[in-house]
Design a protein around this motif. Structure first.
Motif, PDB file in Angstrom:
ATOM      1  N   ALA A   1     -84.255  10.585 -61.083  1.00  0.00           N
ATOM      2  CA  ALA A   1     -85.623  10.139 -60.830  1.00  0.00           C
ATOM      3  C   ALA A   1     -86.484  10.305 -62.079  1.00  0.00           C
ATOM      4  CB  ALA A   1     -86.223  10.928 -59.659  1.00  0.00           C
ATOM      5  N   VAL A   2     -86.355  11.459 -62.735  1.00  0.00           N
ATOM      6  CA  VAL A   2     -87.165  11.735 -63.928  1.00  0.00           C
ATOM      7  C   VAL A   2     -86.829  10.747 -65.052  1.00  0.00           C
ATOM      8  CG1 VAL A   2     -87.532  13.439 -65.748  1.00  0.00           C
ATOM      9  CG2 VAL A   2     -87.632  14.130 -63.349  1.00  0.00           C
TER      10      VAL A   2
ATOM     11  N   ASP B   1    -101.488  -1.668 -65.252  1.00  0.00           N
ATOM     12  CA  ASP B   1    -101.716  -1.748 -63.804  1.00  0.00           C
ATOM     13  C   ASP B   1    -101.788  -3.206 -63.345  1.00  0.00           C
ATOM     14  OD1 ASP B   1    -101.835   0.933 -64.043  1.00  0.00           O
ATOM     15  OD2 ASP B   1    -103.765   1.183 -63.049  1.00  0.00           O
TER      16      ASP B   1
ATOM     17  N   TYR C   1     -88.712   7.677 -64.525  1.00  0.00           N
ATOM     18  CA  TYR C   1     -90.105   7.829 -64.937  1.00  0.00           C
ATOM     19  C   TYR C   1     -90.248   7.635 -66.450  1.00  0.00           C
ATOM     20  CZ  TYR C   1     -94.813   9.409 -65.506  1.00  0.00           C
ATOM     21  OH  TYR C   1     -96.142   9.446 -65.844  1.00  0.00           O
TER      22      TYR C   1
ATOM     23  N   TYR D   1     -92.936  -1.549 -62.707  1.00  0.00           N
ATOM     24  CA  TYR D   1     -93.138  -1.077 -61.340  1.00  0.00           C
ATOM     25  C   TYR D   1     -91.802  -0.758 -60.669  1.00  0.00           C
ATOM     26  CZ  TYR D   1     -94.931  -0.001 -56.847  1.00  0.00           C
ATOM     27  OH  TYR D   1     -95.217   0.693 -55.702  1.00  0.00           O
TER      28      TYR D   1
ATOM     29  N   PHE E   1     -90.329   4.034 -67.102  1.00  0.00           N
ATOM     30  CA  PHE E   1     -91.656   3.509 -66.744  1.00  0.00           C
ATOM     31  C   PHE E   1     -92.650   3.737 -67.874  1.00  0.00           C
ATOM     32  CE2 PHE E   1     -95.810   5.151 -65.371  1.00  0.00           C
ATOM     33  CZ  PHE E   1     -96.417   3.939 -65.077  1.00  0.00           C
ATOM     34  N   LYS E   2     -92.638   4.938 -68.461  1.00  0.00           N
ATOM     35  CA  LYS E   2     -93.597   5.258 -69.522  1.00  0.00           C
ATOM     36  C   LYS E   2     -93.397   4.348 -70.744  1.00  0.00           C
ATOM     37  CE  LYS E   2     -96.199   8.443 -69.964  1.00  0.00           C
ATOM     38  NZ  LYS E   2     -97.660   8.487 -69.707  1.00  0.00           N
TER      39      LYS E   2
ATOM     40  N   PHE F   1     -88.430   5.878 -59.408  1.00  0.00           N
ATOM     41  CA  PHE F   1     -88.687   7.304 -59.636  1.00  0.00           C
ATOM     42  C   PHE F   1     -89.166   7.979 -58.352  1.00  0.00           C
ATOM     43  CE2 PHE F   1     -92.687   9.804 -60.598  1.00  0.00           C
ATOM     44  CZ  PHE F   1     -92.069  11.045 -60.656  1.00  0.00           C
ATOM     45  N   LEU F   2     -90.174   7.384 -57.716  1.00  0.00           N
ATOM     46  CA  LEU F   2     -90.775   8.026 -56.543  1.00  0.00           C
ATOM     47  C   LEU F   2     -89.814   8.035 -55.359  1.00  0.00           C
ATOM     48  CD1 LEU F   2     -94.326   6.479 -56.983  1.00  0.00           C
ATOM     49  CD2 LEU F   2     -93.663   8.838 -57.438  1.00  0.00           C
ATOM     50  N   ARG F   3     -89.051   6.937 -55.189  1.00  0.00           N
ATOM     51  CA  ARG F   3     -88.145   6.875 -54.045  1.00  0.00           C
ATOM     52  C   ARG F   3     -86.935   7.787 -54.232  1.00  0.00           C
ATOM     53  NH1 ARG F   3     -90.839   4.246 -49.897  1.00  0.00           N
ATOM     54  NH2 ARG F   3     -92.457   3.079 -50.981  1.00  0.00           N
TER      55      ARG F   3
ATOM     56  N   LEU G   1     -91.190   2.767 -61.831  1.00  0.00           N
ATOM     57  CA  LEU G   1     -92.109   3.734 -61.207  1.00  0.00           C
ATOM     58  C   LEU G   1     -91.732   3.956 -59.737  1.00  0.00           C
ATOM     59  CD1 LEU G   1     -94.641   5.536 -61.351  1.00  0.00           C
ATOM     60  CD2 LEU G   1     -96.034   3.503 -60.872  1.00  0.00           C
TER      61      LEU G   1
ATOM     62  N   MET H   1     -98.377  -4.807 -63.319  1.00  0.00           N
ATOM     63  CA  MET H   1     -97.478  -4.377 -62.236  1.00  0.00           C
ATOM     64  C   MET H   1     -97.930  -4.902 -60.871  1.00  0.00           C
ATOM     65  SD  MET H   1     -96.402  -0.416 -63.093  1.00  0.00           S
ATOM     66  CE  MET H   1     -98.046   0.270 -63.309  1.00  0.00           C
TER      67      MET H   1
ATOM     68  N   GLU I   1     -83.015  14.540 -61.383  1.00  0.00           N
ATOM     69  CA  GLU I   1     -82.891  14.201 -62.804  1.00  0.00           C
ATOM     70  C   GLU I   1     -82.819  12.689 -63.013  1.00  0.00           C
ATOM     71  OE1 GLU I   1     -80.835  16.925 -64.970  1.00  0.00           O
ATOM     72  OE2 GLU I   1     -80.797  15.748 -66.826  1.00  0.00           O
TER      73      GLU I   1
END
Lengths: 214, 214
Positions: free
Chosen positions: A46-47, A68, A50, A16, A53-54, A22-24, A19, A71, A44
């Protein structure tokens, strides 16, 4: 599967953390980047988060955990950290991307090594920096050369990032006593090891601050 | 290099469309996703858009153009489109991700084919959907089965997405008369071709709406 206890918690909080980072970072890139090149560069970073996270999410699936659910216990604390450390400008965003994330990742790495050597390798792989932070370091250094008076303001900001991280860490420890107990037990037999852990975290943090010229 | 005129403009608008789609989808994922799984899924769409941006940015570099300079003329119009179509909830975000992006990408594909067959292949590659939209379709269908009354509201929303895209398109055409002239000339010799172009765009849009059950 036969898992050390606490491993699902650790992978869950890390997943989390990635994730939400990445979003922030994407949000900071959209709102604060002064040029399109800067927007793309922070995008970049941020990506890359991600991608981490994966990897973590897949690993959780492989050991039979629901990503889920793993997290979920950490969403509130990490969202609160981001809400309380929302950058007001581009330099604050860069310092957060480099220094704030850096100290958190150092801590996760240390925790993984203590909890289960088998996941330490994965965590190291996931958290590898790949020179991505060079971008933030260069931009902050250049800004401070142009305006040295900004250094004091950014130093205060970095202190706030770390302070808020510590207070959210305490909240997680209170809510996940099992995870906290495991981490403490892993080092408690050796009091000197706790000192060394804090010394390592502090030293790495100081190096990042110095690299930025703060 | 020997480039058809308008190619840099087209790649530039596309590159910024992808970069801004990446950042806005990430923002929607952070703010509107009802579950962690949804947040990760919309995040994955966002990351795919970033990959497209990178391909286009590299292509611009290869043909001797500066990516930032190529994108710059389109920043205001595309940012305005996003500002005027900020989703108020998760279903609006999904419809925007699928329907709004879909019609824009169809248009870019048609434009590329007309401007320069040599870049049409790249544009097709960049804009390939890879089944990513299945995610949005499934979620919207499920929501409408649970609450069929939401369909009217979402149909209005989709109309607004398209209307705002048309009005920003007109703005771009006014600001980049060269690009507009090339696109018009490419079809103007054949009046029937303009009708067919609009028929194709409308048909594809209708299919997306139907797929979502709107």
């Amino acid at each position: 599967m036969n898992q050390s206890p606490g491993v699902v918690d650790l992978l869950g909080v890390l997943a989390y953390a990635e994730l939400s980072a990445f979003l922030r970072l994407a949000e900071d890139a959209a709102l604060l980047a002064p040029t399109l090149g800067d927007r793309a560069a922070l995008g970049e970073l941020a990506v890359a988060e991600y991608g981490h996270f994966k990897l973590l999410s897949r690993k959780l699936g492989e050991i039979g955990a629901d990503p889920d659910a793993a997290m979920a216990p950490f969403v509130e604390s990490l969202d609160a950290w981001h809400a309380q450390t929302r950058p007001a400008d581009w330099l604050q965003a860069l310092v957060k991307a480099y220094v704030g994330t850096g100290i958190a990742l150092d801590f996760y790495r240390e925790a993984a090594r203590r909890l289960d050597p088998a996941i330490a390798a994965l965590v190291d792989e996931v958290l590898v920096d790949e020179g991505r932070s060079e971008f933030a370091v260069e931009r902050v250094r250049a800004a401070l050369e142009a305006d040295p008076t900004a250094a004091g303001r950014l130093a205060l900001w970095a202190r706030r990032l770390v302070g808020e991280a510590l207070s959210q860490g305490q909240r997680v420890a209170a809510e996940r006593p099992e995870l906290a107990r495991l981490l403490v037990e892993a080092v408690a037999e050796d009091q000197a090891e706790i000192s060394r852990l804090f010394a390592r975290l502090t030293e790495a943090h100081g190096k990042r601050m110095a690299a930025m010229g703060i």
